[in-house]
Enzyme design. Sequence first.
Site, PDB file in Angstrom:
ATOM      1  N   MET A  86      -0.500  -7.994  -4.363  1.00  0.00           N
ATOM      2  CA  MET A  86       0.633  -7.942  -5.302  1.00  0.00           C
ATOM      3  C   MET A  86       1.435  -9.243  -5.379  1.00  0.00           C
ATOM      4  SD  MET A  86       0.094  -5.092  -6.406  1.00  0.00           S
ATOM      5  CE  MET A  86      -1.396  -4.417  -5.760  1.00  0.00           C
ATOM      6  N   LYS A 115      -2.153   5.069   8.283  1.00  0.00           N
ATOM      7  CA  LYS A 115      -2.124   6.009   7.153  1.00  0.00           C
ATOM      8  C   LYS A 115      -3.406   6.850   7.148  1.00  0.00           C
ATOM      9  CE  LYS A 115      -1.011   2.841   4.044  1.00  0.00           C
ATOM     10  NZ  LYS A 115      -0.447   1.715   4.789  1.00  0.00           N
ATOM     11  N   GLY A 151      -4.437  -2.288  -4.321  1.00  0.00           N
ATOM     12  CA  GLY A 151      -3.526  -1.391  -3.622  1.00  0.00           C
ATOM     13  C   GLY A 151      -3.881   0.072  -3.771  1.00  0.00           C
ATOM     14  N   GLN A 152      -4.649   0.415  -4.789  1.00  0.00           N
ATOM     15  CA  GLN A 152      -4.960   1.817  -5.054  1.00  0.00           C
ATOM     16  C   GLN A 152      -6.459   2.048  -4.811  1.00  0.00           C
ATOM     17  OE1 GLN A 152      -3.048   3.920  -8.094  1.00  0.00           O
ATOM     18  NE2 GLN A 152      -1.103   3.133  -7.361  1.00  0.00           N
ATOM     19  N   CYS A 203      -0.031  -3.498 -11.045  1.00  0.00           N
ATOM     20  CA  CYS A 203      -0.412  -4.114  -9.769  1.00  0.00           C
ATOM     21  C   CYS A 203      -1.653  -5.000  -9.831  1.00  0.00           C
ATOM     22  CB  CYS A 203      -0.561  -3.060  -8.684  1.00  0.00           C
ATOM     23  SG  CYS A 203      -1.758  -1.787  -9.002  1.00  0.00           S
ATOM     24  N   MET A 204      -2.583  -4.746 -10.734  1.00  0.00           N
ATOM     25  CA  MET A 204      -3.830  -5.511 -10.702  1.00  0.00           C
ATOM     26  C   MET A 204      -4.134  -6.304 -11.974  1.00  0.00           C
ATOM     27  SD  MET A 204      -4.744  -5.067  -7.778  1.00  0.00           S
ATOM     28  CE  MET A 204      -5.990  -6.287  -8.092  1.00  0.00           C
TER      29      MET A 204
END
Lengths: 101, 822
Positions: free
Chosen positions: B358, B97, B395-396, B181-182
């Site tokens: 996650m 990515k 994830g972010q 998510c967190m």
Amino acid sequence: MPISGLILTLSSNSEAAQTALDKCHADPQVQVGEFVGPRRCPITLDTNNPEEDKVSWQRLQDDPGIDFVDVVCVYFDEDEKAEDSTVQVPASHSGTMALAD
Amino acid sequence: MSLMQLDRRNFLKSVAMATATAAAHETFAATTNDVSLPQLDPKVTDPPAIDGVVWDKAPCRFCGTGCHVMVGVKNNRVVAVTGDRHAAVNKGLLCVKGYHVGSILYGQGRLTQPLLKTDTGYKAISWEEAIKVIAKRIIKRPKTFAIYGSGQWTIPEGYACQKFIKGGLANNHIDPNARLCMASAVTGFIGTYGVDEPAGCYDDLDAANVIITWGNNPAEMHPVLFSRFIDRRSRGEKVTLIDIGTRRTRTTEQADHYLCFNPHSDLAIANGIMQQLIENDTFDKKFVEQHCNFRYQVDPKKPGLKGAPSTFEAFKKAVAEYTPERVEEISGVPADKIRMLGKLFGRRDIRITSLWCMGMNQHSAGTMINNLVHSVHLLSGHFGRPGDAPTSLTGQPSACGTAREVGTLAHALPGGRLVKLKAHRQHCEDIWNLPRGRMNPKPGYHTVKMWEAFCTPTDQPGGDIDTIWVQVTNPGQTLPNLHKLFDPKANLKDKFLIVSDVYPTATTQLADLILPAALWVEKNGMFGNSERRTQQWFRQVTPPGQARDDCWQVIAVARAMFDMGHEGMRDKDGKFIFETKDDQGSEVPIWEWENYYGKVNVDEALFEEYRKFTRLKHKDLAPYSEYVKAHGLRWPVVQQPDGSWRETGFRFSGFDDPYVGKDASGKPKEFDFYHSTTKDGRAQIWHYPYLDPPEMPDATYPFWLCTGRVLEHWHSGTMTRRVPQLARAVPRAYVEINPDDAKAAGIAQGSPVKIESRRGSIVLPARINGRGQPPRGSIFVPFFDETKLINNVTLDVTCPISKEPDYKKCAVSIMPVSTSKG
């Protein structure tokens, strides 16, 4: 199309690793560099179009003789135009993106 | 191809080879202390000198790893990206990515002008008009307005939104996608250590003898971190990888042990490890006696963040039932494997790092499984020494920096403060120069509640959110149970959805006002990654058309409201809450776009104000100028007597953390949990029983559904699906099915399958024996594809403490779909 510099980590299975390396040597799009340590091998990947790029990348990723592919750099062709998006407008919600006159 | 073009390509190839070789040596030398780097071509500089290309640093735009890239710009366009060899996070490496991160700016369909929905479609309007529409709407009903963002906000962007909502409007209705998510990691850290975010850092991966992935697939989701492990192994180091998961992944392919568990039963596995540590008498008695307390939930069905005090004897009794055989019965993991884990954690001569993301957070008992994994490390003493760490990943890109540290959560204030605490609100009022009592003590709505209120008619109970402004995220694709939490908006004409984004998304589908946003290096920014590292970058190209910074958009609306007389946009001296002055002390009208990148650096001004909040919880940040020079710094960043700034790798550990207290001899203690919830410097070891999840397979819906990500796409695919190479690699979502289940159901490779839950259904092509391989009775679907919304099927039940939904398990049926037209 992009020219990229990658590092392959070859498998500890020496037979599979050698097969993967032989395939890289035989691929005109791949240039194989000098090993760093026993299993890390820098390469370059130079393809003609996005489809070839995808196929080459996927082949490396999926090769049983290659444990991992790290990316180091990518150079884009400066003349490359943005390609058509493959994204389609979803139909799951009832809104639209039509522009008014 | 002309000779000149050929020469140029050959030159670029030589540069690419030299750069890759150098990076390989960089990682090799960094982990072997071999500093005898080979002689590289002296013409190849770092970054390489390529005709007319100007290089500058930036963190990658995608996940929370926080890789640094060097961005090459020519003629106002990104033309090259290399991994930054000087960055400790990635040592010059990137994943697939990151490889394509430059291309995300140039996908087709960039939003370039504000669009207002009319009866006949979307009408292009000016920014001035768009700002007025929003300001008027908020002024009319300030208490029913909400902002929904994410860990993709930069730190200054999130801070501006936070100040606007909590200091200006005082309604507290702001929440980020991080809730999805967190949030369970946050409550897990707070319940255990009294303060959020990991104690360890990525250095642990270079020192651990054993790495355990708990429902985590770093080979695909955090590949550059996984590469550290691969690199160590490739040099002959013995590093044991144990993958505890609910489906085989690329991480499993490298694992020494794969423990496939029944969904939700990780609770039993963690209890089983602790039972073994006690039964074998191999827990770390000294560590526990000196540094830990015990806690439990009085009513496990109604758990609370802090629970109740317990004792070692009560704990011992509570975990006693989780014998290896009992854990096997619940989890499906063989008893011998539980014994193996117990023995490993019982060893003092090895270092163990646990990783999760996650898989543990998106869990209806998310806080509790986080607590239990921390407890395994505390009970065994595998904590606080390099290589011994329980570490959650994000994830972010700025889930930590923005959502968690700035505190853009409905209940939080900057720097770990809480809305409900008067003293914390007063800190904010003081720093923001607001009148005493301006701020609202009632927490705003968390994500699921916010969208439920938005999707409930205004005249019905619970319908008290009527306007949401979405920035930097895509809830129309990522919320669970979309038929309940998003789709009803289509028929609620008095609800107003504002969306700032870079491309059309599933969320803009229902937007009433769409605002074009600048992306990544089209704006200044700062992110905070998974290891507490704060990173900074400058704008390097201009955004297309009329796309503008999210932060500017908020400040412009705030100023419009100020000009319309809204009291909340004034401080106690009557000045604009975002007043910004130049070096001469004159106010700069930063709400006018032409001044936003002018005499002042707005990011710097906001960050310097935000920095004042960071001392209370010892998350100290350095001045902005230090981040300009650095490749990120891990907080707490503390100024030294010589004026330099020192980062901290290992929190709570006396050898590294300057805030650890001193012992009687004046030396730093070995460990000090100085934000302990019990205010005694101790961390909490929890017991929590295994309880069945809220929804389990039955005769009607006999399969478990797990959702997640794939290597090639990031989050909802808005950016990566517009990169042709990535989109073509994985163009559409699919359903992974076990071959035996497929055979039993008459499903062939690639054939359409209907997946149905109590909430909705979807048809996807089958993938059998692909990259991910679920066990029998379980299927997996990635969520990146906006044309195939798996969240029409998922469950909106949340962890009772963190309010994070469980995307990893619900009950579904599968059936083949006939494609014959006869």
